[in-house]
Scaffold this motif. Sequence first.
Motif, short mmCIF file in Angstrom:
data_model
loop_
_atom_site.label_atom_id
_atom_site.label_comp_id
_atom_site.label_asym_id
_atom_site.label_seq_id
_atom_site.Cartn_x
_atom_site.Cartn_y
_atom_site.Cartn_z
N UNK A 22 85.79 11.49 45.28
CA UNK A 22 87.26 10.78 45.71
C UNK A 22 87.24 9.35 44.71
N UNK A 23 85.97 8.63 45.06
CA UNK A 23 85.88 7.48 44.26
C UNK A 23 85.83 7.50 42.80
N UNK B 50 80.24 -3.28 49.53
CA UNK B 50 80.84 -4.44 49.70
C UNK B 50 80.33 -5.57 48.78
N UNK B 51 79.18 -5.62 48.61
CA UNK B 51 78.44 -6.89 47.81
C UNK B 51 79.32 -6.83 46.16
N UNK B 52 79.87 -5.71 45.97
CA UNK B 52 80.62 -5.60 44.40
C UNK B 52 81.88 -6.05 44.63
N UNK B 53 82.48 -6.48 45.74
CA UNK B 53 83.81 -7.26 46.06
C UNK B 53 83.67 -8.47 46.65
N UNK C 241 77.71 2.11 39.31
CA UNK C 241 77.09 1.43 40.29
C UNK C 241 77.32 1.99 41.86
N UNK C 242 78.87 2.27 42.24
CA UNK C 242 79.08 2.56 43.59
C UNK C 242 78.74 4.04 43.60
N UNK D 135 83.39 -1.94 31.37
CA UNK D 135 83.06 -2.53 32.47
C UNK D 135 83.67 -1.83 33.99
N UNK D 136 84.68 -1.02 33.76
CA UNK D 136 85.19 -0.40 34.82
C UNK D 136 84.33 0.90 35.27
N UNK D 137 83.80 1.35 33.95
CA UNK D 137 83.04 2.59 34.39
C UNK D 137 81.68 1.91 34.62
#
Length: 720
Positions: free
Chosen positions: A158-159, A136-139, A116-117, A109-111
């Motif tokens: 970096x992300x 921002x829609x993912x948070x 997606x980002x 799920x983290x992957x």
Amino acid sequence: MATPQPQTVNGAPRPGAPPPREPRRGALGHFSRLIVGFVILAILAAILVVNNMPKGIALVVGSVAPQDFLAPRTAADSYATEQARERAAATVPDYYRFDATLAASAGARIDKLASDINALLGDSSLSGSALETAIAAHFAGDTAFDIAAAIVDMGVQGWSQVATQVREVVVSRMGVEVDDQAVSEARKSAATEIRRMGLSGPLTDALVAISTKEIQPTVVLDVEETNRRRSAAMDAVEPVMILQDQIIARRGDVLDGHQISLMQDFGMLRAQLDPMIIAGSLLLAVILVAGMSVYLYLYERDTFDNASRLLLVAVVVALVLVATQLSRGLSGYLAPVAAGTMLIASLLAPRLALFVGPMLSIAVGLILGGEVRFLVVALAGGLIGVFSLTLVGQRSDLTRAGLLVGFGNVVVVLAFALIRGEPLSTLGAWRDMGFAFVNGIISAVLTIGTLPFFESTFGILTAVRLLELANPNQPLLRRLLVEAPGTYHHSIVVGNLAEAAADVVGANPLLARVGAYYHDIGKVVRPYFFIENQIGQENPHDKISPSLSALIITSHVKDGVTLAEEAHLPPRIVNFIRSHHGRTLVSFFYRRAAEDGKTEQLDEEDYRYDGPLPQTPEEAIVMLADAVEAAVRAMPEPTPPRIEALVKQLIRERLVDGQLAKCDLTLRDLDRIGETFLRVLMGIFHARIEYPQNKDDLIRQIHESGIDEDSPKPPEPEVE
């Protein structure tokens, strides 16, 4: 030679002829048999349904027990057993197992979030505020745009590094067994490590929130294994038993769920009618009735085809079934099967009773809940009842038969008590043996009480009834002795002859004797017109015509039938009176009429008895014995050769005259009958010493006769 007069004229009964006898075959139609069978089937099925349906009073939890309730038998206590099973299941703890797939799922799920980002960051069509809005829609929360700005500043590389570090933090914490107590520590440890990454405040808070959400206990409840272990624990519980006669509830108790459950298990409470129970009960009843019908058809055709006999069997069976149902409330040992078998053996045949007894015992066992002990006691009592009838010589002896049944029942009950290991000192054991013994007494009382009813209703002549009819104190026999003593003596001798002859040819000796006792009962109407009663008196036939004499002589048959029917003698005895002369010729008065020559047209039929011919071996034997006794008694010098010649002549005359055409006697039987008559008559008309008056002549005659003069008791002079 004259021929017997036919019993019909142009198809109609001849005037004066007796009613036709009931045929042995085809007397009962199929419809009538079906009706009888259906009645028995309905009674048995109804009783089985009533006894197999739960029954009792309407009680619920909280009701007050109106009486003491005892367990009718030893059985499992379903309520207590279920409670014990539930307690056993409650002792089994929940089973937990480590689920390694949970860590992989959290990492995936983290992957997915990182991927997606990254896709948004690499989308050249998005820039500036549009890119931040998409990220921002993912948070969630007010800091979503601050988080998005921080991620945009990081760039893709970096992300990706941050997301990978967060994934490793989460997966490492979930790669080991984490239970409910350890999960909070794992989350704190993950949050601390993420904060050390030196990210902006909003992004750090977002990543901590993600790790906190994803880190869950990895030791989870295994519902399937837990249920399996609890089921095994429940199955290992032994059933809780409630013993026979154990108290379920006492009068006045407020009933709880446990007591109500027990009452339902034992059928003490009312329930709705169950179609399955009805079908099963009906099927069992059909099997028993069909089995009995097949046996009667194959081996007891006289009963199967005879309406009276078949109805008698049906009535006896129905009475036993109803009596069993009425007595089951007291004890199953009171089923009066022995009464049924003794009645059938006495009224019909022991062989039939030996079959009906086991069939009734099976029915009784079904009525009483399928208990083998009740079935075996009923079977033993029924068989003993049949075998004990060989000891019965009068009605009072049936009491002795009842005692034998009672003792036999007690032995069987004792055997079951020993097999079950029940102490013989208990009240229950003595009570059961007491009921078993009382069963024999009740069976005897029922048999004695109902036997006369069955005898009169169905026209059955039993051995006990014959013995009663042979009693000299019977009104007709007493009257014969007083008013016609010569005829009475003649009848006694004829009875001796008939009984002995019937025994050698396999007929019924007792029936032949009793029939002989009553065969001349009609002579009491005009006793002095018969030679045996004319002791020292003038013969009235010397003053009347031969035709009138013949009419008076032959009328004693009709007079006897009238007297017998007025006295309600059984029809089989009346038949002896009707047939003991058959269609024989009153030869003395016929010859006298012929010698007188006063009648121009002398009709032989006017000098014959009206009949009918003897229909049974016993009736034919009485006819022959009557003729032989009268003829031998009239002989002036009854020497053995003369008696033998006369006996053979009389039997031959009856045979040639057709008087024996309707009975089942063979020529060999007739020879045996003649030999038996001769043996009995030799005992009656034996040679006697003519005792002189002078003592010296007496001693001399004793010497000549071969009697030892040293005999301590010389014979007294015989008085005739």
